[in-house]
Design a protein around this motif. Sequence first.
Motif, PDB file in Angstrom:
ATOM      1  N   ASP A  87      42.597  38.382  32.509  1.00 44.25           N
ATOM      2  CA  ASP A  87      41.649  37.745  32.912  1.00 44.25           C
ATOM      3  C   ASP A  87      40.792  37.094  33.807  1.00 44.25           C
ATOM      4  O   ASP A  87      40.290  37.467  34.127  1.00 44.25           O
ATOM      5  CB  ASP A  87      40.511  37.814  31.466  1.00 44.25           C
ATOM      6  CG  ASP A  87      41.276  38.814  30.408  1.00 44.25           C
ATOM      7  OD1 ASP A  87      40.626  40.348  30.688  1.00 44.25           O
ATOM      8  OD2 ASP A  87      40.550  39.211  28.699  1.00 44.25           O
ATOM      9  N   LYS A  88      40.902  36.023  33.450  1.00 44.93           N
ATOM     10  CA  LYS A  88      41.532  34.712  34.639  1.00 44.93           C
ATOM     11  C   LYS A  88      41.635  34.746  35.848  1.00 44.93           C
ATOM     12  O   LYS A  88      40.387  34.986  36.688  1.00 44.93           O
ATOM     13  CB  LYS A  88      42.747  33.746  34.131  1.00 44.93           C
ATOM     14  CG  LYS A  88      42.724  33.577  32.769  1.00 44.93           C
ATOM     15  CD  LYS A  88      41.299  32.305  32.274  1.00 44.93           C
ATOM     16  CE  LYS A  88      41.069  31.142  31.643  1.00 44.93           C
ATOM     17  NZ  LYS A  88      40.014  30.458  31.309  1.00 44.93           N
ATOM     18  N   THR A  89      42.464  36.340  35.512  1.00 43.76           N
ATOM     19  CA  THR A  89      42.935  36.552  37.701  1.00 43.76           C
ATOM     20  C   THR A  89      41.329  37.583  38.159  1.00 43.76           C
ATOM     21  O   THR A  89      41.100  37.249  38.899  1.00 43.76           O
ATOM     22  CB  THR A  89      44.141  36.791  37.468  1.00 43.76           C
ATOM     23  OG1 THR A  89      44.449  38.026  37.275  1.00 43.76           O
ATOM     24  CG2 THR A  89      45.242  35.730  38.039  1.00 43.76           C
ATOM     25  N   ARG A  90      40.553  37.964  37.386  1.00 39.48           N
ATOM     26  CA  ARG A  90      39.804  39.006  38.095  1.00 39.48           C
ATOM     27  C   ARG A  90      39.035  37.810  37.795  1.00 39.48           C
ATOM     28  O   ARG A  90      37.796  37.583  38.769  1.00 39.48           O
ATOM     29  CB  ARG A  90      39.457  40.057  36.925  1.00 39.48           C
ATOM     30  CG  ARG A  90      39.982  41.341  36.521  1.00 39.48           C
ATOM     31  CD  ARG A  90      39.399  42.492  36.349  1.00 39.48           C
ATOM     32  NE  ARG A  90      39.329  41.938  34.641  1.00 39.48           N
ATOM     33  CZ  ARG A  90      40.784  42.109  34.024  1.00 39.48           C
ATOM     34  NH1 ARG A  90      41.439  43.270  34.309  1.00 39.48           N
ATOM     35  NH2 ARG A  90      40.891  42.070  32.787  1.00 39.48           N
ATOM     36  N   GLU A  91      38.075  36.634  36.710  1.00 37.86           N
ATOM     37  CA  GLU A  91      37.509  36.162  37.224  1.00 37.86           C
ATOM     38  C   GLU A  91      38.111  35.080  38.316  1.00 37.86           C
ATOM     39  O   GLU A  91      36.700  34.954  39.563  1.00 37.86           O
ATOM     40  CB  GLU A  91      37.796  35.172  36.261  1.00 37.86           C
ATOM     41  CG  GLU A  91      36.408  34.634  35.989  1.00 37.86           C
ATOM     42  CD  GLU A  91      36.680  33.651  34.086  1.00 37.86           C
ATOM     43  OE1 GLU A  91      36.260  32.175  34.298  1.00 37.86           O
ATOM     44  OE2 GLU A  91      37.136  33.683  33.544  1.00 37.86           O
ATOM     45  N   ALA A  92      38.833  34.861  38.581  1.00 39.67           N
ATOM     46  CA  ALA A  92      39.083  34.138  40.050  1.00 39.67           C
ATOM     47  C   ALA A  92      38.491  35.054  40.967  1.00 39.67           C
ATOM     48  O   ALA A  92      38.355  34.535  42.131  1.00 39.67           O
ATOM     49  CB  ALA A  92      40.794  33.436  40.140  1.00 39.67           C
ATOM     50  N   LEU A  93      39.405  36.292  41.178  1.00 43.20           N
ATOM     51  CA  LEU A  93      38.938  36.894  42.503  1.00 43.20           C
ATOM     52  C   LEU A  93      37.522  37.176  42.396  1.00 43.20           C
ATOM     53  O   LEU A  93      36.929  36.914  43.831  1.00 43.20           O
ATOM     54  CB  LEU A  93      39.350  38.456  42.604  1.00 43.20           C
ATOM     55  CG  LEU A  93      40.921  38.709  41.646  1.00 43.20           C
ATOM     56  CD1 LEU A  93      41.521  39.862  41.472  1.00 43.20           C
ATOM     57  CD2 LEU A  93      41.191  38.918  43.695  1.00 43.20           C
ATOM     58  N   ALA A  94      36.723  37.634  41.438  1.00 45.82           N
ATOM     59  CA  ALA A  94      35.086  37.022  41.772  1.00 45.82           C
ATOM     60  C   ALA A  94      34.386  36.503  42.275  1.00 45.82           C
ATOM     61  O   ALA A  94      33.815  36.125  42.707  1.00 45.82           O
ATOM     62  CB  ALA A  94      34.397  37.681  40.476  1.00 45.82           C
ATOM     63  N   TYR A  95      34.758  34.559  41.951  1.00 54.74           N
ATOM     64  CA  TYR A  95      34.613  33.718  42.141  1.00 54.74           C
ATOM     65  C   TYR A  95      34.652  33.425  43.774  1.00 54.74           C
ATOM     66  O   TYR A  95      33.914  33.061  44.379  1.00 54.74           O
ATOM     67  CB  TYR A  95      35.705  32.503  41.019  1.00 54.74           C
ATOM     68  CG  TYR A  95      35.278  31.216  41.329  1.00 54.74           C
ATOM     69  CD1 TYR A  95      33.973  30.490  41.394  1.00 54.74           C
ATOM     70  CD2 TYR A  95      35.622  30.914  42.681  1.00 54.74           C
ATOM     71  CE1 TYR A  95      33.808  29.483  41.981  1.00 54.74           C
ATOM     72  CE2 TYR A  95      35.517  29.225  43.603  1.00 54.74           C
ATOM     73  CZ  TYR A  95      34.699  28.463  42.772  1.00 54.74           C
ATOM     74  OH  TYR A  95      34.663  27.687  42.898  1.00 54.74           O
ATOM     75  N   LEU A  96      36.060  33.895  44.198  1.00 58.15           N
ATOM     76  CA  LEU A  96      36.100  33.733  45.453  1.00 58.15           C
ATOM     77  C   LEU A  96      35.151  34.828  46.538  1.00 58.15           C
ATOM     78  O   LEU A  96      34.961  34.728  47.205  1.00 58.15           O
ATOM     79  CB  LEU A  96      37.114  34.135  45.806  1.00 58.15           C
ATOM     80  CG  LEU A  96      38.820  33.251  45.391  1.00 58.15           C
ATOM     81  CD1 LEU A  96      39.852  34.567  45.370  1.00 58.15           C
ATOM     82  CD2 LEU A  96      39.018  32.115  46.683  1.00 58.15           C
ATOM     83  N   GLU A  97      34.870  36.277  46.082  1.00 58.53           N
ATOM     84  CA  GLU A  97      34.069  37.083  46.805  1.00 58.53           C
ATOM     85  C   GLU A  97      32.309  36.467  46.542  1.00 58.53           C
ATOM     86  O   GLU A  97      32.266  36.435  47.113  1.00 58.53           O
ATOM     87  CB  GLU A  97      33.960  37.851  46.098  1.00 58.53           C
ATOM     88  CG  GLU A  97      35.177  38.769  46.395  1.00 58.53           C
ATOM     89  CD  GLU A  97      35.784  40.168  45.730  1.00 58.53           C
ATOM     90  OE1 GLU A  97      35.217  41.161  44.432  1.00 58.53           O
ATOM     91  OE2 GLU A  97      36.648  41.208  46.329  1.00 58.53           O
ATOM     92  N   SER A  98      32.880  35.648  45.088  1.00 59.55           N
ATOM     93  CA  SER A  98      30.930  34.950  45.245  1.00 59.55           C
ATOM     94  C   SER A  98      31.062  34.509  46.212  1.00 59.55           C
ATOM     95  O   SER A  98      29.251  33.633  46.374  1.00 59.55           O
ATOM     96  CB  SER A  98      30.809  34.637  44.116  1.00 59.55           C
ATOM     97  OG  SER A  98      31.484  33.847  44.007  1.00 59.55           O
TER      98      SER A  98
END
Length: 347
Positions: free
Chosen positions: A321-332
């Motif tokens: 969950d956290k790494t998914r969130e992190a990827l979304a954060y980077l892309e944004s």
Amino acid sequence: MIRLTNVSKTYGNGPTAIAALKNIDLHVPRGSIHGVIGLSGAGKSTLIRCVNLLERPTTGSVVVDGQELTTLSAAELNQARHQIGMIFQHFNLLASRTVFANIALPLELMGMDKVEIRDRVMPLLDLTGLEDKADKYPAELSGGQKQRVAIARALASRPKVLLCDEATSALDPQTTGSILELLQDINRKLGLTILLITHEMEVVKTICHRVGLISAGELVEEADVGDFFTAPRTRLGREFLNDFLELEPPKALVERLEEAAGEHTHPVVRLAFTGDAVSTPLVSRLARECGVDVSILQAKVESIQDRTLGLMIAELIGTPDKTREALAYLESHDLHVEVLGHVQRDA
Ligand SMILES: Nc1ncnc2c1ncn2[C@@H]1O[C@H](COP(=O)(O)OP(=O)(O)OP(=O)(O)O)[C@@H](O)[C@H]1O
Ligand SMILES: [Mg+2]
């Protein structure tokens, strides 16, 4: 300025025929420097030689400065070629002629008189930094100087287009730099449109505005140079870039990479960032805001013309969950994120 439409070139015929170019569409706008990069045998030389019809395309249209070349008579084509200069990897100078006489040759062939020729050649010697070499013979010159003579000769007929076939491939890195600077100078001063082919990313990075990638006779990718270096879209593009940047994940890690994410894996990512993102402390923010630790495996900052490009290969360590969130954060945050694979978490 240059427009190739649906250009194909096949050498020979029957079962041994070689399809060197397949349905090439290429547009080079006036005043731009356009690179085409590809591996050996990809069709680069064939492509550039089709622009001035040194190679006649099997099918397709070649328009330079508004003129369709494939339908011209021999005499008309000869005339049209005055608009198109060309330089080569091995310079192709005449050994028996001085620097001055090499540069003068195309003008002699055009039937120009001696005084006029002198008036054309002298400024070209200045422009290319050969003021003191007019009476030297090619054998007395360095590779870089020979290429300067070739450039001056190519410019003698005041072309609108310059074609460069691996013009720096026989030169050392420093001399390459000085020749590229000269080409850039000519592009700016004379507004000359330049199409160059190369197998060197350094050349593309240094002077091209746009780049095309050719593979087995096909143009497989085209982009602005900044975009190409940030996020090439094809596998071959990524290979060129990774080779150039010497940015590959460690071999031991590649062997452990799995394609699919699992409950007990974490992603390995390649991050490319430009502009503001370069100066943002993203790594510490990921830890703080997403609860994900970042293990940096490789990192690099490159200058691509007027842009700064940051590149990183990193493992994102945290729950799925956290790494998914992190990827979304980077892309944004305007980062180009490529997930290279997943590795099992250490027990
Ligand atoms: N005159 C020719 N006759 C037959 N085949 C040819 C001829 N010229 C090129 N080819 C073939 O066409 C293909 C493309 O060659 P080309 O010289 O355009 O490649 P290139 O990308 O310039 O390679 P390099 O980087 O080695 O110069 C190759 O398979 C080559 O063998
Ligand atoms: Mg070639």
